[in-house]
Design a protein around this motif. Sequence first.
Motif, PDB file in Angstrom:
ATOM      1  N   SER A 140      -0.305  -9.341  24.635  1.00 39.95           N
ATOM      2  CA  SER A 140      -0.774  -8.803  23.077  1.00 39.95           C
ATOM      3  C   SER A 140       0.361  -8.351  22.098  1.00 39.95           C
ATOM      4  N   GLU A 141       1.626  -7.881  22.779  1.00 42.24           N
ATOM      5  CA  GLU A 141       2.454  -7.787  21.596  1.00 42.24           C
ATOM      6  C   GLU A 141       2.876  -8.964  20.721  1.00 42.24           C
ATOM      7  N   ILE A 142       2.928 -10.283  21.528  1.00 42.51           N
ATOM      8  CA  ILE A 142       3.103 -11.335  20.797  1.00 42.51           C
ATOM      9  C   ILE A 142       1.994 -11.899  19.706  1.00 42.51           C
ATOM     10  N   ALA A 143       0.670 -11.700  20.446  1.00 42.91           N
ATOM     11  CA  ALA A 143      -0.421 -11.929  19.420  1.00 42.91           C
ATOM     12  C   ALA A 143      -0.569 -10.871  18.302  1.00 42.91           C
ATOM     13  N   ASP A 144       0.010  -9.766  18.310  1.00 46.44           N
ATOM     14  CA  ASP A 144       0.160  -8.862  17.360  1.00 46.44           C
ATOM     15  C   ASP A 144       1.132  -9.629  16.110  1.00 46.44           C
ATOM     16  N   ALA A 145       2.344 -10.200  16.689  1.00 51.53           N
ATOM     17  CA  ALA A 145       2.987 -10.693  15.644  1.00 51.53           C
ATOM     18  C   ALA A 145       2.342 -11.940  14.829  1.00 51.53           C
TER      19      ALA A 145
ATOM     20  N   ASP B  61     -13.756 -31.981  11.982  1.00 53.07           N
ATOM     21  CA  ASP B  61     -15.002 -32.455  12.020  1.00 53.07           C
ATOM     22  C   ASP B  61     -15.863 -31.279  12.328  1.00 53.07           C
ATOM     23  N   GLN B  62     -15.697 -30.488  13.318  1.00 52.73           N
ATOM     24  CA  GLN B  62     -16.495 -29.303  13.686  1.00 52.73           C
ATOM     25  C   GLN B  62     -16.268 -28.344  12.871  1.00 52.73           C
ATOM     26  N   PHE B  63     -15.629 -27.682  11.782  1.00 50.79           N
ATOM     27  CA  PHE B  63     -15.344 -26.820  11.359  1.00 50.79           C
ATOM     28  C   PHE B  63     -15.038 -27.051   9.906  1.00 50.79           C
ATOM     29  N   GLY B  64     -14.376 -28.285   9.661  1.00 50.99           N
ATOM     30  CA  GLY B  64     -14.480 -28.567   8.230  1.00 50.99           C
ATOM     31  C   GLY B  64     -12.906 -28.411   7.713  1.00 50.99           C
ATOM     32  N   LYS B  65     -11.954 -27.595   8.308  1.00 48.72           N
ATOM     33  CA  LYS B  65     -10.785 -27.552   7.913  1.00 48.72           C
ATOM     34  C   LYS B  65      -9.899 -26.654   9.046  1.00 48.72           C
ATOM     35  N   ILE B  66      -8.536 -26.550   9.010  1.00 50.10           N
ATOM     36  CA  ILE B  66      -7.688 -25.739   9.712  1.00 50.10           C
ATOM     37  C   ILE B  66      -7.059 -25.042   8.801  1.00 50.10           C
ATOM     38  N   ASP B  67      -6.914 -23.655   8.908  1.00 45.79           N
ATOM     39  CA  ASP B  67      -6.400 -22.769   8.099  1.00 45.79           C
ATOM     40  C   ASP B  67      -4.912 -22.295   8.807  1.00 45.79           C
ATOM     41  N   ILE B  68      -5.018 -22.110  10.285  1.00 41.91           N
ATOM     42  CA  ILE B  68      -4.016 -21.648  11.142  1.00 41.91           C
ATOM     43  C   ILE B  68      -3.809 -22.717  12.145  1.00 41.91           C
ATOM     44  N   LEU B  69      -2.438 -22.941  12.226  1.00 43.08           N
ATOM     45  CA  LEU B  69      -2.136 -23.873  13.334  1.00 43.08           C
ATOM     46  C   LEU B  69      -0.988 -23.112  14.091  1.00 43.08           C
ATOM     47  N   ILE B  70      -1.314 -22.798  15.354  1.00 44.58           N
ATOM     48  CA  ILE B  70      -0.632 -21.922  16.192  1.00 44.58           C
ATOM     49  C   ILE B  70       0.002 -23.059  17.394  1.00 44.58           C
ATOM     50  N   ASN B  71       1.417 -23.310  17.316  1.00 40.66           N
ATOM     51  CA  ASN B  71       1.832 -24.102  18.205  1.00 40.66           C
ATOM     52  C   ASN B  71       2.521 -23.390  19.373  1.00 40.66           C
ATOM     53  N   ASN B  72       1.841 -23.431  20.366  1.00 42.42           N
ATOM     54  CA  ASN B  72       2.278 -22.571  21.739  1.00 42.42           C
ATOM     55  C   ASN B  72       2.340 -23.165  22.789  1.00 42.42           C
ATOM     56  N   ALA B  73       2.083 -24.497  22.990  1.00 44.84           N
ATOM     57  CA  ALA B  73       1.638 -25.330  24.142  1.00 44.84           C
ATOM     58  C   ALA B  73       3.543 -25.342  24.855  1.00 44.84           C
ATOM     59  N   GLY B  74       3.502 -25.216  25.687  1.00 44.59           N
ATOM     60  CA  GLY B  74       5.189 -25.346  26.486  1.00 44.59           C
ATOM     61  C   GLY B  74       5.201 -25.315  27.768  1.00 44.59           C
ATOM     62  N   ILE B  75       6.068 -25.877  28.503  1.00 44.90           N
ATOM     63  CA  ILE B  75       6.354 -25.873  30.012  1.00 44.90           C
ATOM     64  C   ILE B  75       7.915 -25.716  30.233  1.00 44.90           C
TER      65      ILE B  75
ATOM     66  N   ILE C 181       0.226 -16.305  26.886  1.00 46.75           N
ATOM     67  CA  ILE C 181       0.393 -15.939  25.584  1.00 46.75           C
ATOM     68  C   ILE C 181      -0.641 -16.502  24.542  1.00 46.75           C
ATOM     69  N   GLY C 182      -0.732 -17.852  24.642  1.00 46.73           N
ATOM     70  CA  GLY C 182      -2.123 -18.642  24.177  1.00 46.73           C
ATOM     71  C   GLY C 182      -3.380 -17.953  24.029  1.00 46.73           C
ATOM     72  N   ALA C 183      -3.858 -17.775  25.324  1.00 50.68           N
ATOM     73  CA  ALA C 183      -5.202 -16.990  25.493  1.00 50.68           C
ATOM     74  C   ALA C 183      -5.095 -15.743  24.597  1.00 50.68           C
ATOM     75  N   SER C 184      -4.191 -14.785  24.618  1.00 46.22           N
ATOM     76  CA  SER C 184      -4.274 -13.391  24.170  1.00 46.22           C
ATOM     77  C   SER C 184      -4.176 -13.667  22.646  1.00 46.22           C
ATOM     78  N   ILE C 185      -3.551 -14.839  22.060  1.00 49.09           N
ATOM     79  CA  ILE C 185      -3.720 -15.065  20.658  1.00 49.09           C
ATOM     80  C   ILE C 185      -4.991 -15.516  20.442  1.00 49.09           C
ATOM     81  N   ALA C 186      -5.526 -16.283  21.144  1.00 47.64           N
ATOM     82  CA  ALA C 186      -6.768 -16.869  20.788  1.00 47.64           C
ATOM     83  C   ALA C 186      -7.894 -15.520  20.657  1.00 47.64           C
ATOM     84  N   LYS C 187      -7.919 -14.767  21.695  1.00 45.71           N
ATOM     85  CA  LYS C 187      -8.733 -13.511  21.732  1.00 45.71           C
ATOM     86  C   LYS C 187      -8.543 -12.735  20.345  1.00 45.71           C
ATOM     87  N   GLU C 188      -7.258 -12.288  20.209  1.00 41.87           N
ATOM     88  CA  GLU C 188      -7.074 -11.442  18.821  1.00 41.87           C
ATOM     89  C   GLU C 188      -7.351 -12.040  17.735  1.00 41.87           C
TER      90      GLU C 188
END
Length: 249
Positions: free
Chosen positions: A221-226, A83-97, A21-28
């Motif tokens: 991709s359906e999760i990424a759409d959300a 440091d690299q991009f100057g800000k963070i606008d969107i945080l997606i907490n997806n990590a899980g086990i 899911i995380g990879a799909s979100i990143a690409k979209e």
Amino acid sequence: MVESQSLVGKVALITGGSRGIGASIAKEVAKRGAEVVINYNSNKEAADEVINEIEQFGGTAVSFQADVSNYEQSRSLVEQTIDQFGKIDILINNAGITRDRTFKKLSENEWKEVIDTNLNSVYHTTSAVINPMLEQKFGRIINISSFIGQKGGFGQTNYSAAKAGMIGFTKSLALETARRGITVNAVCPGYIETEMVAAIPEDAKEQIIATIPMQRLGTTSEIADAVLFLANNSYMTGQCLNINGGVYM
């Protein structure tokens, strides 16, 4: 690109962004023009593959290693991103086990591993981004929970507790930030076609699909759409989007 779907000029950090899911979100998100930071814990090769795909369609992405179950590593992840991009606008907490086990057999370590990775990580990363978001008066915090946090699951007391905790966290933080240009929402996927589900024996998978009113697994991709919807919406906060094929209503 539809203008309302554009994330040009935004910076998105995705934990657990190297696969599923995380990879799909990143690409979209990258396709919509956001600069993307893919967090991974151990699989740099998978993160590099996602970055390569993003760069092939002209997107911008980097990866940073961090175990987000660790407070200091999570803060370092956020600091590196800013440091690299100057800000963070969107945080997606997806990590899980998952460490599925009936409760009577569940070890303390299996409990802690899941709570630390799935729930405490949300505190770790969000606590690091909240002040910068408040200062810029803009933020989208999107927590990937699960229908198991709403419904429960056999042999999943640890996972269910963590995912339910994410929902409570989402609602409470949304109340605190609603006036400051920051929305906080959750997505609760059902059974999704991921590596984890692919490892399930075919007969067990058929039994799972039989419980889903739509009679199929969901797609990443359906999760990424959300997630894209929530990243673009400025008037929805404290909500759970249930993308589950009707398995929990």
